[in-house]
Design a protein around this motif. Structure first.
Motif, PDB file in Angstrom:
ATOM      1  N   UNK A  39       1.756 -63.296  14.295  1.00 50.08           N
ATOM      2  CA  UNK A  39       0.735 -63.100  15.332  1.00 50.08           C
ATOM      3  C   UNK A  39      -0.476 -62.333  14.804  1.00 50.08           C
ATOM      4  N   UNK A  40      -0.379 -61.817  13.587  1.00 49.01           N
ATOM      5  CA  UNK A  40      -1.478 -61.063  12.967  1.00 49.01           C
ATOM      6  C   UNK A  40      -1.978 -59.945  13.888  1.00 49.01           C
ATOM      7  N   UNK A  41      -1.053 -59.176  14.436  1.00 48.20           N
ATOM      8  CA  UNK A  41      -1.438 -58.046  15.293  1.00 48.20           C
ATOM      9  C   UNK A  41      -2.170 -56.963  14.514  1.00 48.20           C
ATOM     10  N   UNK A  42      -1.838 -56.849  13.235  1.00 48.19           N
ATOM     11  CA  UNK A  42      -2.425 -55.789  12.417  1.00 48.19           C
ATOM     12  C   UNK A  42      -2.907 -56.403  11.104  1.00 48.19           C
ATOM     13  N   UNK A  43      -4.218 -56.576  10.980  1.00 48.99           N
ATOM     14  CA  UNK A  43      -4.815 -57.122   9.749  1.00 48.99           C
ATOM     15  C   UNK A  43      -5.088 -55.966   8.791  1.00 48.99           C
ATOM     16  N   UNK A  44      -4.646 -56.117   7.557  1.00 49.29           N
ATOM     17  CA  UNK A  44      -4.743 -55.042   6.569  1.00 49.29           C
ATOM     18  C   UNK A  44      -5.777 -55.397   5.519  1.00 49.29           C
TER      19      UNK A  44
END
Length: 395
Positions: A116-121
């Motif tokens: 879901x790509x809740x947190x892109x790093x």
């Protein structure tokens, strides 16, 4: 990172050897993140709470990102020798944009395994990509522009630590992203965030300096002169680090803490700031890197031949090692009795805060992972050397 491997193989293998060595060491830090019992709950560089071995395990990996970015600039210079200025600039711009996309889509997923790509790093590939865009623009002006700008950024970016951040939120955010990011989390919505862990312009300075030193590797430049230059500049850079660290006024956002304990003072002396990379951090890491290049130019043995394989295909290795480590993490996660209720963690799925092993086990996993990647890297290196597809220039 971005060298024309065929050109380098005919010239100076020390670049691939150094790059390969830092890639191997880099995997140690990421193995520790995934598998060490204290990785999510403690600071391995805090002299008050760490041990000597844990401190060293984290500290030695400090050399990876600066060397990685520095060699990316150096390799960009070498690659540009076979192109017109316009072609070299265009390639850097396109590759920079491509690297940013890869960081968001491929690297973020490899780190988090969160579809879901809740947190892109945004980490080192983001920093390299954005720096390449700036390099593509600056190199169109002149070589001197790149070198002088790089030196100004490296030596001057810590001036921002001496002044208060802008009062308005937008100005403060821009300052963080470009100069002072140290784990800046930008909310996109209630459930989606971007973590900016690498401030752009300090790393751009490192890449620009690498580009400037690339001139020492161009065709016709005497090897003896290059080695002498690297030796002198490397020693001077180490001297800058030691001097600034002793003076303890400028070059790091946090002044060196002093203890009534010799061992803790030693740890504190080398505990410089990576996020963002301070002048002291850059000097501490790039000085030895330049000495390594000077002393290994004519070195060839079994170990250097192995490390140069990883160094010839660093981006391939970089992507692959995240997916290998995270897949192994899932296997170990279930093998150690963890349930599906514990899968969802922030930011890494399958990585509970209390999960993990002692350092000896971490080192064993690291060595096995690096060894497992050798044959794939050797295959891809040979593939790149014998094929000319356009997309190979971007990997």
């Amino acid at each position: 990172m971005n060298a024309d491997n065929i050109t380098l193989s005919k010239r100076i293998l020390s670049i691939d050897i150094l790059r390969g060595l830092v890639m191997i060491i880099m995997a140690l830090d990421h193995t520790r993140d995934f598998f060490h019992i204290g990785a999510m709950t403690g600071d391995p560089l805090n002299p008050d709470t760490t041990t000597g071995m844990l401190f060293f395990t984290r500290w030695i990996t400090h050399f990876c990102a600066p060397t990685f970015v520095f060699l990316s600039g150096l390799s960009a210079y070498l690659s540009a020798q076979n192109k017109t200025a316009a072609q070299a600039s265009s390639f850097l711009l396109k590759r920079g944009l491509w690297l940013i996309l890869i960081e968001i889509v491929v690297i973020t997923f490899g780190l988090t395994f969160n579809p879901t790509y809740n947190f892109i790093i945004l980490q080192v590939i983001w920093a390299i990509g954005t720096s390449m865009i700036f390099l593509g623009l600056a190199s169109r002006i002149s070589y001197k522009t790149v070198l002088i700008t790089g030196l100004i950024l490296v030596f001057g970016h810590n001036l921002f630590n001496l002044f208060p951040a802008p009062a308005d939120s937008n100005g403060g955010l821009i300052l963080k992203i470009f100069f002072t990011a140290s784990g800046t989390v930008v909310p996109l919505s209630a459930n989606h965030f971007v973590g900016v862990f690498y401030a752009i312009l300090p790393w751009t300075g490192v890449m620009f300096v690498g580009y400037g030193i690339g001139a020492w590797y161009k065709k016709g430049y005497a090897a003896e002169r290059r080695q002498r230059n690297l030796l002198i500049i490397g020693l001077l850079t180490i001297f800058v680090f030691i001097s600034l660290r002793l003076i303890n006024i400028y070059g790091d956002p946090l002044p060196r803490k002093e203890y009534h304990d010799f061992f803790k003072n030693v740890l504190a002396f080398f505990n410089v700031n990576k996020y963002p990379p301070s002048l002291q951090y850059i000097a501490m890491t790039l000085g030895p890197a330049m000495l390594f290049l000077a002393f290994t130019e004519n070195l060839s043995n079994r170990f250097t031949r192995i490390t140069s394989v990883y160094g010839a295909v660093p981006f391939f290795y970089y992507v692959l090692h995240f997916y290998l480590l995270h897949t192994l993490l899932i296997v170990v996660f279930f093998a150690t009795g963890h349930s599906t209720k514990e899968i969802v963690q922030v930011p890494f799925l399958f990585r509970p805060a209390t999960f993990g092993f002692s350092l000896p086990i971490v080192y064993l996993i690291w060595l096995c992972a690096v060894a497992a990647l050798y044959l794939p890297c050797r295959w891809f290196k040979r593939y790149k050397e014998t094929h000319q597809q356009w997309w190979l220039r971007y990997i």
